[in-house]
Write a protein that holds these residues in place. Structure first.
Motif, mmCIF file in Angstrom:
data_model
loop_
_atom_site.group_PDB
_atom_site.id
_atom_site.type_symbol
_atom_site.label_atom_id
_atom_site.label_comp_id
_atom_site.label_asym_id
_atom_site.label_seq_id
_atom_site.Cartn_x
_atom_site.Cartn_y
_atom_site.Cartn_z
ATOM 1 N N GLU A 1 -5.109 8.182 -1.726
ATOM 2 C CA GLU A 1 -4.851 9.583 -2.069
ATOM 3 C C GLU A 1 -5.608 10.467 -1.094
ATOM 4 O OE1 GLU A 1 -4.905 13.369 -3.129
ATOM 5 O OE2 GLU A 1 -6.801 12.298 -3.464
ATOM 6 N N ALA A 2 -4.863 11.234 -0.283
ATOM 7 C CA ALA A 2 -5.469 11.982 0.819
ATOM 8 C C ALA A 2 -5.142 13.471 0.777
ATOM 9 C CB ALA A 2 -5.014 11.386 2.149
ATOM 10 N N VAL A 3 -4.935 14.013 -0.415
ATOM 11 C CA VAL A 3 -4.579 15.424 -0.558
ATOM 12 C C VAL A 3 -5.617 16.176 -1.389
ATOM 13 C CG1 VAL A 3 -2.806 17.079 -1.249
ATOM 14 C CG2 VAL A 3 -2.139 14.830 -0.361
ATOM 15 N N GLY A 4 -5.854 15.715 -2.616
ATOM 16 C CA GLY A 4 -6.866 16.336 -3.456
ATOM 17 C C GLY A 4 -6.368 17.302 -4.502
ATOM 18 N N THR A 5 -5.041 17.409 -4.663
ATOM 19 C CA THR A 5 -4.502 18.299 -5.686
ATOM 20 C C THR A 5 -4.225 17.521 -6.970
ATOM 21 O OG1 THR A 5 -2.204 17.944 -5.022
ATOM 22 C CG2 THR A 5 -3.411 19.724 -3.923
ATOM 23 N N GLU A 6 -4.011 18.251 -8.034
ATOM 24 C CA GLU A 6 -3.708 17.610 -9.308
ATOM 25 C C GLU A 6 -2.426 16.792 -9.207
ATOM 26 O OE1 GLU A 6 -2.992 18.848 -13.998
ATOM 27 O OE2 GLU A 6 -3.892 20.276 -12.589
ATOM 28 N N GLU A 7 -1.407 17.340 -8.556
ATOM 29 C CA GLU A 7 -0.138 16.626 -8.437
ATOM 30 C C GLU A 7 -0.291 15.341 -7.620
ATOM 31 O OE1 GLU A 7 4.305 18.025 -7.556
ATOM 32 O OE2 GLU A 7 3.135 17.926 -5.697
ATOM 33 N N GLY B 1 -4.044 -2.334 -10.063
ATOM 34 C CA GLY B 1 -4.250 -1.819 -8.715
ATOM 35 C C GLY B 1 -5.390 -0.812 -8.650
ATOM 36 N N THR B 2 -5.637 -0.311 -7.449
ATOM 37 C CA THR B 2 -6.742 0.626 -7.226
ATOM 38 C C THR B 2 -6.278 1.820 -6.410
ATOM 39 O OG1 THR B 2 -8.349 -1.194 -7.235
ATOM 40 C CG2 THR B 2 -9.070 0.896 -6.279
ATOM 41 N N VAL B 3 -6.726 2.998 -6.802
ATOM 42 C CA VAL B 3 -6.506 4.221 -6.036
ATOM 43 C C VAL B 3 -7.789 4.555 -5.294
ATOM 44 C CG1 VAL B 3 -6.039 6.697 -6.153
ATOM 45 C CG2 VAL B 3 -4.782 5.119 -7.648
ATOM 46 N N GLY B 4 -7.679 4.672 -3.972
ATOM 47 C CA GLY B 4 -8.803 5.112 -3.160
ATOM 48 C C GLY B 4 -8.605 6.584 -2.841
ATOM 49 N N TYR B 5 -9.459 7.459 -3.372
ATOM 50 C CA TYR B 5 -9.241 8.900 -3.202
ATOM 51 C C TYR B 5 -10.240 9.484 -2.214
ATOM 52 C CZ TYR B 5 -13.196 10.022 -6.278
ATOM 53 O OH TYR B 5 -14.451 10.147 -6.821
ATOM 54 N N VAL B 6 -9.731 10.237 -1.272
ATOM 55 C CA VAL B 6 -10.578 10.907 -0.279
ATOM 56 C C VAL B 6 -10.172 12.360 -0.071
ATOM 57 C CG1 VAL B 6 -11.188 8.782 0.950
ATOM 58 C CG2 VAL B 6 -9.135 10.058 1.641
ATOM 59 N N GLY B 7 -9.094 12.800 -0.701
ATOM 60 C CA GLY B 7 -8.705 14.207 -0.621
ATOM 61 C C GLY B 7 -9.734 15.064 -1.345
ATOM 62 N N VAL B 8 -10.191 16.139 -0.690
ATOM 63 C CA VAL B 8 -11.175 17.020 -1.327
ATOM 64 C C VAL B 8 -10.555 17.598 -2.597
ATOM 65 C CG1 VAL B 8 -12.597 19.085 -1.059
ATOM 66 C CG2 VAL B 8 -12.159 17.594 0.919
ATOM 67 N N PRO B 9 -11.140 17.367 -3.782
ATOM 68 C CA PRO B 9 -10.495 17.746 -5.044
ATOM 69 C C PRO B 9 -10.342 19.250 -5.204
ATOM 70 C CG PRO B 9 -12.251 16.146 -5.414
ATOM 71 C CD PRO B 9 -12.400 16.643 -4.004
ATOM 72 N N HIS B 10 -9.176 19.656 -5.640
ATOM 73 C CA HIS B 10 -8.903 21.051 -5.986
ATOM 74 C C HIS B 10 -8.035 21.048 -7.235
ATOM 75 C CE1 HIS B 10 -10.118 21.557 -1.792
ATOM 76 N NE2 HIS B 10 -10.419 22.789 -2.122
ATOM 77 N N VAL C 1 0.843 -1.192 0.000
ATOM 78 C CA VAL C 1 0.000 0.000 0.000
ATOM 79 C C VAL C 1 0.879 1.243 0.000
ATOM 80 C CG1 VAL C 1 -1.776 1.278 1.270
ATOM 81 C CG2 VAL C 1 -1.805 -1.227 1.267
ATOM 82 N N ALA C 2 0.496 2.248 -0.760
ATOM 83 C CA ALA C 2 1.161 3.548 -0.713
ATOM 84 C C ALA C 2 0.134 4.592 -0.314
ATOM 85 C CB ALA C 2 1.779 3.908 -2.061
ATOM 86 N N VAL C 3 0.532 5.528 0.540
ATOM 87 C CA VAL C 3 -0.366 6.569 1.019
ATOM 88 C C VAL C 3 0.206 7.925 0.628
ATOM 89 C CG1 VAL C 3 -1.510 7.585 3.009
ATOM 90 C CG2 VAL C 3 -1.081 5.115 2.954
ATOM 91 N N VAL C 4 -0.533 8.672 -0.185
ATOM 92 C CA VAL C 4 -0.102 9.992 -0.651
ATOM 93 C C VAL C 4 -0.712 11.045 0.262
ATOM 94 C CG1 VAL C 4 -0.038 11.597 -2.588
ATOM 95 C CG2 VAL C 4 0.004 9.128 -3.013
ATOM 96 N N GLY C 5 0.119 11.714 1.041
ATOM 97 C CA GLY C 5 -0.353 12.749 1.955
ATOM 98 C C GLY C 5 -0.035 12.400 3.392
ATOM 99 N N ASP C 6 0.571 13.351 4.113
ATOM 100 C CA ASP C 6 0.940 13.104 5.511
ATOM 101 C C ASP C 6 0.139 13.975 6.473
ATOM 102 O OD1 ASP C 6 2.077 15.579 5.030
ATOM 103 O OD2 ASP C 6 4.129 14.985 5.526
ATOM 104 N N GLY C 7 -1.050 14.416 6.034
ATOM 105 C CA GLY C 7 -1.963 15.084 6.952
ATOM 106 C C GLY C 7 -2.661 14.059 7.829
#
Length: 347
Positions: free
Chosen positions: A244-250, A263-272, A173-179
């Motif tokens: 994905e826990a950030v929500g930015t394009e990057e 694989g699957t990306v689970g996104y929960v970062g509010v999109p911006h 598992v990889a987690v994008v975002g350290d908030g």
């Protein structure tokens, strides 16, 4: 009573507001014991998300029931309760399917005309469908309160990312975002049995929490450098599940790029940022799936609550500062400046 209101960018105030009362027979009034500031609140604080001057703010709280309407059957005054970050009637087709965030009668705390969670008390619509009862004795266990409070949003949202990404025992598992949400995603992945968890983040205090929560590796790079680092760690294959826990394009572009084929990306970062970095052709060619969205916390809390009460997980570690109500404006500044990860409000 006193509550937090927002008047504009960087303008958070504590003001006198009307006391909440039971307006409908399904309402309850809850005296707040703990609340907190969410990373998503910062979008309004920074002026990115529009708010009406004087609007209430805050959507995470736990407290004690003070009054109930005549049609409320599941709660009585004195009950210790947790509120997910949206209210819902608990009876519609969406609620029965566990998608409380799509309830036609539902809403978000702090929306225009509703009470925000960062105040001394809150009127709770549809109390029976919204609130979760906690053990009364837990109200006096100070060490337990942060973990319970985290269930109202960030832990449930991190879990939603992990479930959406199909985390399974032994998976990489990889987690994008350290908030706070990303860190809770690490904890959720560990709870679900992930074999390897790669946390993407560059703030040492936060990545230390990630390791405590179960991360086996930390990648501090961003963009293409981060993609290369994750690929190297995984023998060129990528991760089975990406949170994905950030929500930015990057961040979305990074998440899709570090996912393993199939694989699957689970996104929960509010999109911006428009399409948020989603490249359909990249997903199509590599059979990468995308799932997620706003977390139905009310559906997850009953599953996660026993683990918090038993001490099996402690998502409360994401709170690194506690303030009283008067300290809330400083709490916003601290989170905006990244000198605080997540601020708890104790009443």
């Amino acid at each position: 009573m006193r509550a937090t209101v927002i008047h504009g960018p960087n303008d958070i105030r504590i003001e006198e507001v009307p006391d909440p009362v039971v307006r409908r027979p399904t309402d309850a009034v809850v005296r707040v014991v703990n609340a907190c500031i969410c990373g998503s609140d910062l979008w309004a604080y920074r002026g990115v998300a529009a708010r009406v001057p004087g609007q209430r703010i805050g959507h995470e709280f736990l407290g004690v029931v003070e009054a109930v309407g005549v049609e409320v059957t599941g709660f009585t005054p004195g009950d210790f309760v947790l509120a997910p970050f949206v209210w819902s009637d608990g009876t519609c087709e969406f609620c029965r399917e566990g998608l409380h965030t799509s309830c036609p009668e539902g809403g978000f705390w702090g929306q225009v005309g509703s009470d925000g969670g960062q105040g001394e008390a809150v009127r709770v619509p549809f109390a029976d469908g919204t609130l979760v009862r906690l053990p009364r004795e837990a109200a006096g266990e100070e060490k337990l309160l942060p973990g319970l409070l985290a269930l109202s949003d960030v832990m449930s949202t991190g879990h939603h990312a992990a479930v959406s990404a199909r985390v399974r025992p032994g998976a990489t598992v990889a987690v994008v975002g350290d908030g706070a949400v990303g860190l809770c995603g690490v904890l959720a992945a560990h709870r679900l049995g992930a074999g390897r968890i790669i946390a993407l983040g560059r703030h040492e205090r936060r990545t230390a929490i990630a390791r405590d929560f179960g991360a086996t590796d930390v990648v501090a790079e961003r963009g293409e450098a981060a993609v290369e680092a994750v690929r190297e760690l995984t023998g060129g294959l990528g991760a089975h599940a990406v949170l994905e826990a950030v929500g930015t394009e990057e961040s979305m572009r990074t998440a899709l790029s570090i996912a393993r084929d199939g694989g699957t990306v689970g996104y929960v970062g509010v999109p911006h940022g428009g399409s948020a970095g989603v490249d359909i052709s990249q997903m199509f060619d590599r059979n990468v799936s995308l799932a997620g969205g706003v977390a139905p916390a009310r559906a997850y809390i009953p599953e996660l609550l026993p683990d918090v009460l038993s001490g099996a997980i402690d998502p409360g570690a994401v709170f690194d500062r506690t303030v009283d109500l008067d300290g809330v404006p400083d709490g916003y500044r601290a989170m905006d400046e990244r000198s605080a990860l997540k601020v708890r409000i104790a009443f």
